[in-house]
Design an enzyme around this catalytic site. Sequence first.
Site, PDB file in Angstrom:
ATOM      1  CD  GLU A 293       8.644  -1.191  -3.618  1.00  0.00           C
ATOM      2  OE1 GLU A 293       8.026  -0.538  -2.742  1.00  0.00           O
ATOM      3  OE2 GLU A 293       8.818  -2.410  -3.550  1.00  0.00           O
TER       4      GLU A 293
ATOM      5  CG  PHE B 101      10.914   2.694  11.011  1.00  0.00           C
ATOM      6  CD1 PHE B 101      10.978   1.561  10.205  1.00  0.00           C
ATOM      7  CD2 PHE B 101       9.663   3.204  11.347  1.00  0.00           C
ATOM      8  CE1 PHE B 101       9.813   0.939   9.766  1.00  0.00           C
ATOM      9  CE2 PHE B 101       8.501   2.582  10.909  1.00  0.00           C
ATOM     10  CZ  PHE B 101       8.581   1.449  10.115  1.00  0.00           C
TER      11      PHE B 101
ATOM     12  CE  LYS C  79      14.762   3.480   5.723  1.00  0.00           C
ATOM     13  NZ  LYS C  79      14.411   2.608   6.866  1.00  0.00           N
TER      14      LYS C  79
ATOM     15  CG  ASP D 281      14.904  -0.811   4.713  1.00  0.00           C
ATOM     16  OD1 ASP D 281      15.685   0.085   5.040  1.00  0.00           O
ATOM     17  OD2 ASP D 281      14.507  -1.677   5.517  1.00  0.00           O
TER      18      ASP D 281
ATOM     19  CE  LYS E  92      -2.603  -2.576   3.370  1.00  0.00           C
ATOM     20  NZ  LYS E  92      -3.045  -2.576   4.778  1.00  0.00           N
ATOM     21  N   GLY E  93       2.119   1.077   0.373  1.00  0.00           N
ATOM     22  CA  GLY E  93       2.985   2.216   0.677  1.00  0.00           C
ATOM     23  C   GLY E  93       3.228   3.191  -0.459  1.00  0.00           C
TER      24      GLY E  93
END
Length: 183
Positions: free
Chosen positions: A103, A156, A135, A107, A47-48
């Site tokens: 996206e 985070f 990141k 990470d 969902k991000g």
Amino acid sequence: MENLKRDIEKILFNHEDIVHATKRVAEQIMEDYKNSEQPPVLLCTLKGALPFMGELIKHIDIHIVIDFIDVASYHGGTESTGSIILRKDVTMDLEDRDVIIVEDIVDTGRTLKHLITYLKERKVKSIACASLVDKPEARLVDVQADYVGVESPNEFLVGFGLDYDEKYRNLPYIGVLKPEVYS
Ligand code: IMP
Ligand code: MG
């Protein structure tokens, strides 16, 4: 937006930064795909990536089509399995299409790597990835996004799609939570 902001320790990227970075990504995509035979498929990872996708497509002034996929990378087993848990598959036939994975964040890179492997099996013509956040210090597998909005330190993050316990996706900026929110 002052209510949820009480949980935020610091804002790393405000809304203006995000829109600016997203416009830049849109321009790069237009340049790279303007001569494509068929419109590229912007594949939003749920969902991000939803807020980034919404912002991104507004700034792309060539034909595109969109689709959605929901995957989780499988962390339980060995790294080499390359397996993903598919919660929602794409609906379009991707054979011979240019696909741009959209996206929220790269990470460790596991999810993106697995997704690329999965899409290659669908006989796509090409695969690229646009990620709102990168990141680089957190990377555990060798993969990178072709288009990056912003580069973040290894912290985070929440906001603009990124969640903690499914919450904070609706923040219009990206920030770091106060430590007491986790405890
Ligand atoms: P990966 O580690 O690159 O496979 O990223 C997997 C997923 O973890 C991302 O798609 C995000 O949903 C989530 N994730 C990674 N870093 C963060 C973060 O800083 N905040 C919120 N979610 C994150
Ligand atoms: Mg995600």
